[in-house]
Design a protein around this motif. Structure first.
Motif, PDB file in Angstrom:
ATOM      1  N   ASP A 115     118.522  49.815 126.106  1.00 44.47           N
ATOM      2  CA  ASP A 115     119.739  50.343 126.712  1.00 44.47           C
ATOM      3  C   ASP A 115     120.986  49.677 126.134  1.00 44.47           C
ATOM      4  N   VAL A 116     120.871  48.390 125.801  1.00 43.64           N
ATOM      5  CA  VAL A 116     121.985  47.707 125.140  1.00 43.64           C
ATOM      6  C   VAL A 116     122.247  48.357 123.785  1.00 43.64           C
ATOM      7  N   PHE A 117     121.169  48.699 123.085  1.00 42.74           N
ATOM      8  CA  PHE A 117     121.287  49.370 121.787  1.00 42.74           C
ATOM      9  C   PHE A 117     122.015  50.707 121.927  1.00 42.74           C
ATOM     10  N   PHE A 119     124.014  51.623 124.381  1.00 41.02           N
ATOM     11  CA  PHE A 119     125.384  51.386 124.814  1.00 41.02           C
ATOM     12  C   PHE A 119     126.278  51.039 123.625  1.00 41.02           C
ATOM     13  N   SER A 120     125.707  50.394 122.615  1.00 43.56           N
ATOM     14  CA  SER A 120     126.495  50.023 121.431  1.00 43.56           C
ATOM     15  C   SER A 120     126.908  51.249 120.625  1.00 43.56           C
ATOM     16  N   LEU A 121     126.271  52.409 120.891  1.00 40.93           N
ATOM     17  CA  LEU A 121     126.613  53.639 120.181  1.00 40.93           C
ATOM     18  C   LEU A 121     127.782  54.388 120.824  1.00 40.93           C
ATOM     19  N   PRO A 123     130.976  53.580 121.444  1.00 41.40           N
ATOM     20  CA  PRO A 123     132.251  53.605 120.695  1.00 41.40           C
ATOM     21  C   PRO A 123     132.251  54.624 119.558  1.00 41.40           C
ATOM     22  N   SER A 132     128.834  60.638 125.914  1.00 40.32           N
ATOM     23  CA  SER A 132     127.376  60.566 125.848  1.00 40.32           C
ATOM     24  C   SER A 132     126.857  61.880 125.292  1.00 40.32           C
ATOM     25  N   ALA A 189     119.851  57.796 118.565  1.00 36.90           N
ATOM     26  CA  ALA A 189     120.686  57.211 117.509  1.00 36.90           C
ATOM     27  C   ALA A 189     120.824  58.173 116.332  1.00 36.90           C
TER      28      ALA A 189
END
Length: 205
Positions: A115-117, A119-121, A123, A132, A189
């Motif tokens: 989920d951190v990965f 969230f980094s997308l 921006p 989203s 991604a």
């Protein structure tokens, strides 16, 4: 645009912006159950009640999407609230089960790391005017697998034939759930990468 089409557009917009709906209430209940589950597992260790909380969470997760479609109560806030509730519940469960040594800590880390990965997308999405993208069906399947796995793993933290069987099936669902969870994240991604390549940057005023 005719008066009828303008009225229809206003109606559609008001429907999307609704907050007080049954599906949103169910998602909110699921969020409220997050600290309850953590307290039950990490405090008094009332596993029976924790299992009931997990089952209620799984039922509300199924019902909010089904009711949103059948009652025509989809909304923008619901599209955000449902996956957020899922993420918080998964995070709470892996913390609780990791704390109890029911699952190894590397597993408790690898799930929220996905989920951190993602969230980094965000921006990158915002540069194209998105916050989203639609949730991939693999992500839904992964969440469902994990919601089956966690109660079974908790039930397997005991002795006896039932606990042994629960442990076996719980780990089977866990392996599938983690694999699908990350597979869905990688496909997400790629979706972001395709969007970046095929759309133009939004000019900010």
């Amino acid at each position: 645009m005719t008066r009828t089409s303008r009225a229809s557009a206003r109606t559609a917009k008001s429907v999307e912006e609704r907050i007080l709906t049954i599906p949103n209430a169910l998602s909110f209940v699921r969020l409220l159950l997050v600290p309850v589950f953590l307290w039950l597992v990490m405090g008094p260790k009332w596993d029976e009640l924790a299992l009931i909380v997990l089952m209620v969470s799984g039922i509300t997760d199924y019902l909010d999407g089904k009711l949103a479609r059948s009652l025509n109560q989809t909304s923008k806030i619901g599209a955000i609230l449902d996956p957020v509730a899922d993420r918080f519940f998964i995070l709470a469960v892996v913390i609780g089960l990791g704390y109890r040594d029911i699952i190894p800590w590397w597993l408790a880390v690898i799930l929220p790391l996905r989920d951190v990965f993602l969230f980094s997308l965000v921006p990158f999405l915002r540069t194209r005017g998105y916050s989203s993208l639609p949730v991939h069906f693999l992500g839904k399947a992964a969440t469902a697998s994990l919601l089956y796995a966690f109660p079974l793993l908790l039930l397997g933290d005991a002795t006896g034939t039932v606990a042994d069987l629960a442990n076996v099936f719980g780990w089977a669902f866990t392996v599938w759930g983690v694999a699908l969870y990350w597979w869905g994240g990688i496909l997400y991604a790629f979706q972001v990468r395709r969007l970046m390549a095929t759309t133009t940057r939004v000019q900010r005023s």
